[in-house]
Design a protein around this motif. Structure first.
Motif, PDB file in Angstrom:
ATOM      1  N   PRO A 286      33.987  45.228  50.462  1.00  0.00           N
ATOM      2  CA  PRO A 286      35.308  45.202  49.827  1.00  0.00           C
ATOM      3  C   PRO A 286      35.935  43.810  49.883  1.00  0.00           C
ATOM      4  O   PRO A 286      35.743  43.073  50.851  1.00  0.00           O
ATOM      5  CB  PRO A 286      36.113  46.196  50.665  1.00  0.00           C
ATOM      6  N   VAL A 287      36.640  43.453  48.829  1.00  0.00           N
ATOM      7  CA  VAL A 287      37.402  42.201  48.835  1.00  0.00           C
ATOM      8  C   VAL A 287      38.801  42.522  49.345  1.00  0.00           C
ATOM      9  O   VAL A 287      39.522  43.331  48.762  1.00  0.00           O
ATOM     10  CB  VAL A 287      37.459  41.578  47.427  1.00  0.00           C
ATOM     11  N   LYS A 288      39.175  41.868  50.431  1.00  0.00           N
ATOM     12  CA  LYS A 288      40.444  42.169  51.085  1.00  0.00           C
ATOM     13  C   LYS A 288      41.613  41.412  50.463  1.00  0.00           C
ATOM     14  O   LYS A 288      42.717  41.943  50.336  1.00  0.00           O
ATOM     15  CB  LYS A 288      40.353  41.838  52.580  1.00  0.00           C
ATOM     16  N   GLN A 289      41.379  40.159  50.081  1.00  0.00           N
ATOM     17  CA  GLN A 289      42.484  39.333  49.617  1.00  0.00           C
ATOM     18  C   GLN A 289      41.953  38.171  48.784  1.00  0.00           C
ATOM     19  O   GLN A 289      40.862  37.649  49.027  1.00  0.00           O
ATOM     20  CB  GLN A 289      43.279  38.787  50.803  1.00  0.00           C
ATOM     21  N   GLY A 290      42.719  37.789  47.769  1.00  0.00           N
ATOM     22  CA  GLY A 290      42.399  36.609  46.988  1.00  0.00           C
ATOM     23  C   GLY A 290      43.407  35.517  47.253  1.00  0.00           C
ATOM     24  O   GLY A 290      44.590  35.779  47.490  1.00  0.00           O
ATOM     25  N   VAL A 291      42.951  34.277  47.240  1.00  0.00           N
ATOM     26  CA  VAL A 291      43.823  33.123  47.447  1.00  0.00           C
ATOM     27  C   VAL A 291      44.055  32.459  46.100  1.00  0.00           C
ATOM     28  O   VAL A 291      43.114  32.018  45.435  1.00  0.00           O
ATOM     29  CB  VAL A 291      43.198  32.118  48.432  1.00  0.00           C
ATOM     30  N   VAL A 292      45.316  32.397  45.670  1.00  0.00           N
ATOM     31  CA  VAL A 292      45.687  31.824  44.389  1.00  0.00           C
ATOM     32  C   VAL A 292      46.586  30.619  44.617  1.00  0.00           C
ATOM     33  O   VAL A 292      47.548  30.671  45.395  1.00  0.00           O
ATOM     34  CB  VAL A 292      46.415  32.863  43.507  1.00  0.00           C
ATOM     35  N   SER A 293      46.251  29.507  43.932  1.00  0.00           N
ATOM     36  CA  SER A 293      47.048  28.289  44.067  1.00  0.00           C
ATOM     37  C   SER A 293      47.117  27.590  42.711  1.00  0.00           C
ATOM     38  O   SER A 293      46.087  27.417  42.046  1.00  0.00           O
ATOM     39  CB  SER A 293      46.427  27.348  45.103  1.00  0.00           C
ATOM     40  N   ASN A 294      48.320  27.211  42.310  1.00  0.00           N
ATOM     41  CA  ASN A 294      48.530  26.497  41.053  1.00  0.00           C
ATOM     42  C   ASN A 294      47.895  27.203  39.858  1.00  0.00           C
ATOM     43  O   ASN A 294      47.252  26.589  38.993  1.00  0.00           O
ATOM     44  CB  ASN A 294      47.976  25.066  41.156  1.00  0.00           C
ATOM     45  N   GLY A 295      48.061  28.513  39.829  1.00  0.00           N
ATOM     46  CA  GLY A 295      47.592  29.279  38.687  1.00  0.00           C
ATOM     47  C   GLY A 295      46.091  29.492  38.625  1.00  0.00           C
ATOM     48  O   GLY A 295      45.558  29.856  37.567  1.00  0.00           O
ATOM     49  N   ARG A 296      45.406  29.295  39.735  1.00  0.00           N
ATOM     50  CA  ARG A 296      43.951  29.498  39.785  1.00  0.00           C
ATOM     51  C   ARG A 296      43.573  30.231  41.079  1.00  0.00           C
ATOM     52  O   ARG A 296      44.202  30.027  42.119  1.00  0.00           O
ATOM     53  CB  ARG A 296      43.182  28.163  39.739  1.00  0.00           C
ATOM     54  N   VAL A 297      42.540  31.049  40.990  1.00  0.00           N
ATOM     55  CA  VAL A 297      41.981  31.672  42.192  1.00  0.00           C
ATOM     56  C   VAL A 297      41.103  30.641  42.886  1.00  0.00           C
ATOM     57  O   VAL A 297      40.173  30.085  42.271  1.00  0.00           O
ATOM     58  CB  VAL A 297      41.165  32.935  41.841  1.00  0.00           C
ATOM     59  N   GLU A 298      41.391  30.379  44.145  1.00  0.00           N
ATOM     60  CA  GLU A 298      40.596  29.420  44.917  1.00  0.00           C
ATOM     61  C   GLU A 298      39.426  30.093  45.624  1.00  0.00           C
ATOM     62  O   GLU A 298      38.329  29.527  45.722  1.00  0.00           O
ATOM     63  CB  GLU A 298      41.489  28.724  45.946  1.00  0.00           C
ATOM     64  N   SER A 299      39.674  31.330  46.114  1.00  0.00           N
ATOM     65  CA  SER A 299      38.627  32.034  46.850  1.00  0.00           C
ATOM     66  C   SER A 299      39.053  33.480  47.039  1.00  0.00           C
ATOM     67  O   SER A 299      40.200  33.840  46.794  1.00  0.00           O
ATOM     68  CB  SER A 299      38.378  31.385  48.219  1.00  0.00           C
ATOM     69  N   VAL A 300      38.097  34.300  47.473  1.00  0.00           N
ATOM     70  CA  VAL A 300      38.412  35.671  47.867  1.00  0.00           C
ATOM     71  C   VAL A 300      37.811  35.911  49.242  1.00  0.00           C
ATOM     72  O   VAL A 300      36.784  35.324  49.608  1.00  0.00           O
ATOM     73  CB  VAL A 300      37.876  36.709  46.858  1.00  0.00           C
ATOM     74  N   GLN A 301      38.453  36.802  49.974  1.00  0.00           N
ATOM     75  CA  GLN A 301      38.043  37.058  51.351  1.00  0.00           C
ATOM     76  C   GLN A 301      37.512  38.473  51.491  1.00  0.00           C
ATOM     77  O   GLN A 301      38.153  39.443  51.099  1.00  0.00           O
ATOM     78  CB  GLN A 301      39.221  36.856  52.295  1.00  0.00           C
ATOM     79  N   THR A 302      36.309  38.588  52.069  1.00  0.00           N
ATOM     80  CA  THR A 302      35.725  39.868  52.432  1.00  0.00           C
ATOM     81  C   THR A 302      35.887  40.030  53.937  1.00  0.00           C
ATOM     82  O   THR A 302      36.352  39.109  54.622  1.00  0.00           O
ATOM     83  CB  THR A 302      34.236  39.926  52.044  1.00  0.00           C
TER      84      THR A 302
END
Length: 421
Positions: A286-302
């Motif tokens: 499962p993907v727990k959280q996404g990191v968004v900065s300046n209108g872009r997804v930087e990464s996602v955390q499992t």
């Protein structure tokens, strides 16, 4: 490792998006948090089964043209009928590459009828051959028999028979039920009342088929249609075709209570095609959280890792698969916290309201590129598809499969274009 595209969600929409990206040569990974809803499904694909007045749709792509005039915010309005057709045609070809043939009605561009375990008839665009495609008109049907195997609890022929009799088109048709007691040659002494459909499918052997065929010839030899639980075509053994050959009867399989043999078959075919194209499928992550900065997804955390990609496609589904969560404060999208569009009336007091329920039309807001937003700002490298989208009711419309496939096909196309391919 940085991916070209990371698809979050491993169901119908997720695998469709993954297959199209992989076919274009992208380095793509599909993350699946758990069992896909496909394992609970009939294995058929609906495009548009009902119009806004609640009447069955015979020509779905013509119906899409009328639908988007009445509902310009519908996901189909983003593609138009021609693009939806292209997506479904492409999908049918991709599945055929795995050896699983999905069939349409005998008459071009018409829906066909799919028979359910409750004896209801539902319009569908694509079905598996063993499920049968019932023509739009039933003039030549005079006798229907629902057949079960004694003790098998996930299919009730009496219920199906009673349900079909309520259909006005069958009021002059003889509808009955029959139970056959099987030895279950490969069941290791177990009985049908201890089995689900997948187990029953593995337990049936040659002696069972001989008994079924002789019983059918003796008791229902003049039936125009024989409907049996979907457990006769698994692990490379097409017992249904053998029964059709031995009896000469028009026999179809009906999806039972989950797990669904047809749904699992379609899921396996999609995973197989994705792998054959070089895609990487990761189950139970499962993907727990996404990191968004300046209108872009930087990464996602499992739970165990942080993953990065150039582009992301979110296909986590609706409430059933936890792609959306509903609490007293409202409905939310849990990975990125995307903007949501909710209906004014969340639910109707009538469970079977013809107009449906507002929560089915609630979903993620999206633009013409299928990009979602957070606080009104579109996310440049994130696209959404499938049951997560706002603006349609897959239950009332009979459009779930078509929306999932066509919007995933569109989302993948957006990524492919951005990658310059």
């Amino acid at each position: 490792m940085k991916h070209d595209c990371l698809v979050i969600g491993g169901g119908l929409a997720g695998l469709t998006a993954g297959i199209r990206c992989a076919e274009a040569g992208l380095k793509v990974t599909v993350l699946s948090s758990g069992e896909s809803a496909l394992t609970f499904s009939s294995g058929a694909i609906d495009v548009l089964g009902m119009d806004t007045s609640g009447m069955p749709v015979r020509h779905p792509f013509q119906g899409i043209g009328r639908l988007i005039v009445e509902q310009p915010d519908h996901p189909y309005a983003l593609l138009g009928g021609n693009s939806v057709y292209r997506a479904l045609d492409w999908f049918q070809g991709q599945v055929a590459e795995t050896g699983l043939k999905l069939v349409t009605a005998k008459i071009l561009e018409e829906n066909h009828w799919r028979l359910t375990a409750a004896g209801a008839l539902r319009p569908a665009w694509l079905s598996q051959p063993t499920a049968g495609t019932l023509d739009w008109d039933f003039d030549e049907i005079r006798r229907v028999v629902f057949v079960n195997f004694t003790g098998f609890l996930d299919f009730m022929p009496e219920l199906a028979s009673a349900g079909l009799k309520t259909n006005k088109a069958f009021e002059h048709v003889c509808v009955s039920s029959l139970n056959i007691t099987l030895p279950l040659e490969n069941g290791s002494g177990a009985t049908a009342d201890t089995m689900r459909s997948t187990q029953l499918a593995r337990a049936i052997g040659e002696s069972d088929i001989e008994l079924i065929s002789s019983t059918l010839l003796e008791k229902v030899g003049d039936a125009d249609l024989v409907a049996m639980p979907a457990c006769l075509n698994v692990a490379g053994r097409n017992w249904l075709e053998e029964l059709r050959r031995r009896t000469g009867l028009n026999i179809i399989e009906v999806a039972t209570l989950p797990p669904s043999v047809h749904g699992i078959g379609l899921l396996r075919a999609l995973r197989s095609r994705f792998a054959a194209l070089g895609g990487f499928y990761v189950p139970a992550v499962p993907v727990k959280q996404g990191v968004v900065s300046n209108g872009r997804v930087e990464s996602v955390q499992t739970p165990d890792d942080i993953l990065e990609a150039n582009h992301y496609i979110l296909t986590t589904g609706s409430y059933f698969s936890k792609g959306m969560t509903s609490k007293q404060q409202g409905v939310s999208e849990p990975v990125f916290g995307l903007d949501m569009q909710a209906s004014e009336e969340f639910c109707d007091s009538r469970f079977l309201a013809r107009e449906g329920h507002g929560f089915n039309r609630t979903g993620v807001v999206f633009n013409k590129h299928l990009q979602p937003s957070i606080n009104g700002q579109s996310i440049e490298n994130l696209h959404v598809a499938g049951a997560l989208l706002a603006g349609y009711d897959p239950i009332i419309e009979g459009s779930g499969g078509g929306v999932a496939i066509s919007t995933a096909w569109k989302a993948a196309g957006e990524v492919i274009e951005k990658m310059g391919l």
